[in-house]
Write an enzyme that holds these catalytic residues in place. Sequence first.
Site, PDB file in Angstrom:
ATOM      1  N   ASP A  67     -16.181  -0.763  10.701  1.00 25.82           N
ATOM      2  CA  ASP A  67     -16.057  -0.539  12.145  1.00 25.82           C
ATOM      3  C   ASP A  67     -16.965   0.570  12.660  1.00 25.82           C
ATOM      4  OD1 ASP A  67     -14.770   1.659  11.108  1.00 25.82           O
ATOM      5  OD2 ASP A  67     -12.895   1.388  12.232  1.00 25.82           O
ATOM      6  N   GLY A  94      -5.291   3.267  10.320  1.00 27.45           N
ATOM      7  CA  GLY A  94      -5.705   1.874  10.315  1.00 27.45           C
ATOM      8  C   GLY A  94      -6.893   1.673  11.243  1.00 27.45           C
ATOM      9  N   GLU A 147       0.852  -1.187   0.000  1.00 28.07           N
ATOM     10  CA  GLU A 147       0.000   0.000   0.000  1.00 28.07           C
ATOM     11  C   GLU A 147       0.890   1.241   0.000  1.00 28.07           C
ATOM     12  OE1 GLU A 147      -3.704   2.063   2.451  1.00 28.07           O
ATOM     13  OE2 GLU A 147      -2.488   0.528   3.425  1.00 28.07           O
ATOM     14  N   ARG A 195     -21.529  17.250  -9.118  1.00 29.58           N
ATOM     15  CA  ARG A 195     -21.076  17.452 -10.494  1.00 29.58           C
ATOM     16  C   ARG A 195     -19.810  16.686 -10.844  1.00 29.58           C
ATOM     17  NH1 ARG A 195     -23.694  21.958  -8.968  1.00 29.58           N
ATOM     18  NH2 ARG A 195     -21.933  22.822  -7.810  1.00 29.58           N
ATOM     19  N   HIS A 214      -0.230   8.132   5.894  1.00 29.59           N
ATOM     20  CA  HIS A 214       1.027   7.778   5.231  1.00 29.59           C
ATOM     21  C   HIS A 214       2.003   8.954   5.275  1.00 29.59           C
ATOM     22  CE1 HIS A 214      -0.237   3.943   3.083  1.00 29.59           C
ATOM     23  NE2 HIS A 214      -1.340   4.361   3.679  1.00 29.59           N
ATOM     24  N   HIS A 272     -10.126   0.631   0.592  1.00 24.20           N
ATOM     25  CA  HIS A 272     -10.974   1.170   1.670  1.00 24.20           C
ATOM     26  C   HIS A 272     -11.882   2.303   1.183  1.00 24.20           C
ATOM     27  CE1 HIS A 272      -7.545   3.887   2.079  1.00 24.20           C
ATOM     28  NE2 HIS A 272      -6.864   3.068   2.871  1.00 24.20           N
ATOM     29  N   ASP A 331      -8.126  -3.576   7.707  1.00 22.58           N
ATOM     30  CA  ASP A 331      -7.079  -2.556   7.811  1.00 22.58           C
ATOM     31  C   ASP A 331      -6.494  -2.569   9.221  1.00 22.58           C
ATOM     32  OD1 ASP A 331      -5.391  -0.628   6.808  1.00 22.58           O
ATOM     33  OD2 ASP A 331      -6.797   1.034   7.077  1.00 22.58           O
ATOM     34  N   HIS A 338      -5.993   6.110  -1.968  1.00 26.28           N
ATOM     35  CA  HIS A 338      -5.259   7.303  -1.562  1.00 26.28           C
ATOM     36  C   HIS A 338      -5.071   8.208  -2.779  1.00 26.28           C
ATOM     37  CE1 HIS A 338      -4.306   6.320   2.634  1.00 26.28           C
ATOM     38  NE2 HIS A 338      -4.333   5.055   2.215  1.00 26.28           N
TER      39      HIS A 338
END
Length: 386
Positions: free
Chosen positions: A250, A312, A131, A229, A143, A218, A277, A197
């Site tokens: 979750d 996570g 990832e 739009r 990240h 995710h 995750d 991401h």
Amino acid sequence: MSRSFAVTGARIFDGQDWTENRALLVDQGLVTGLVPATDLPDGIERIDAGGALLVPGFVDLQVNGGGGVLFNDRPEPDAIEAICAAHARFGTTALLVTLITDTPEIRTAAIAAGRAARQADVPGFLGLHLEGPHLSLARKGVHDPSLIRPMQADDLDAHLACASFFDAVLATVAPENVTLEQVAALTRAGITVSLGHTDADYETIATYALAGARMVTHLFNAMSPLGSREPGTVGAALDLGTLHAGIIADGYHVDPVSMSVALRAKAGPGRIFIVTDAMSTIGSDQQSFTLNGRTILRKDGRLTAADGTLAGADIDMISSVRFAHQTLDLPLEEALRMASAYPADAIGLSARKGRLLPGLDADFLLLTTELEMIATYIGGEAVFSA
């Protein structure tokens, strides 16, 4: 493996339908059939499930850690074994250990650790999910922005070189930092490309899907939203039937109403499936850990950095299934499929995982009627018993 046995006295869900008054036959780690309990071979070993639910084992395509171990911190074979064992306690019988954005050196160590774990036949280990680091700075989430960068030739080569080592390899990338040609090359090598991401618009996602991308990472989190739009990445994930999409169930990462709307809206044949995750906290009493130099705190079912960014998830698969069934009011069989058949389909392993049909791996769970864990079997071997 030569052990043959039958599991009797269970209500069995084979991934498609419920069956009553039948036994699951297992031989050499594979399912060989579902037969009437009165038709079992003479002398076969019998395991009485005592009225439990017998269901396919869960397949989790995004597992960052477990049992107190974060893979980024310990890219080692024994770490992979510890992570798989921790998640087996919660029904996961097959998983992709996930490496979050890190340095090339850590990636090299992670791939080497994965090869060693594969050679050691660690129960439950399918392969790696890389990832990042080829993500969008605008949608980086937790990240490390200093490590995010475009995919270069040596990055592509590293991905391609590990494709044949594992049952599955998943790469989460963003169109902002990966070219269409690179996605096509990854796809040709058998790597599942997932878009995540990313701040990309609908048309860009559609173009990358044509190049071979087949998943979204995710759903709703760290991606351009569905707007009036501009449908964004969320709109593309729901509208394009070629795309599968993982979702974190979750109640924190995605509101239950948004989850329900997405499930009703998703075009097929691609499906929305559950990922955890999960971080190192699963199966441990750990209250904090460090990710790329940042302290991540565990509180009230959430994992967050100091600024409140989700880092996570602190949830396991059986809890996710209960959430989907009880909070989203999904039929139990559909919640189970979201944790087993659909993720197996997403990475092209439906001929081995996610269902209990003749010739498939004997990965299964025994659950109480309240969906509490009783036992986990991987390849016909009990790896956890409550």
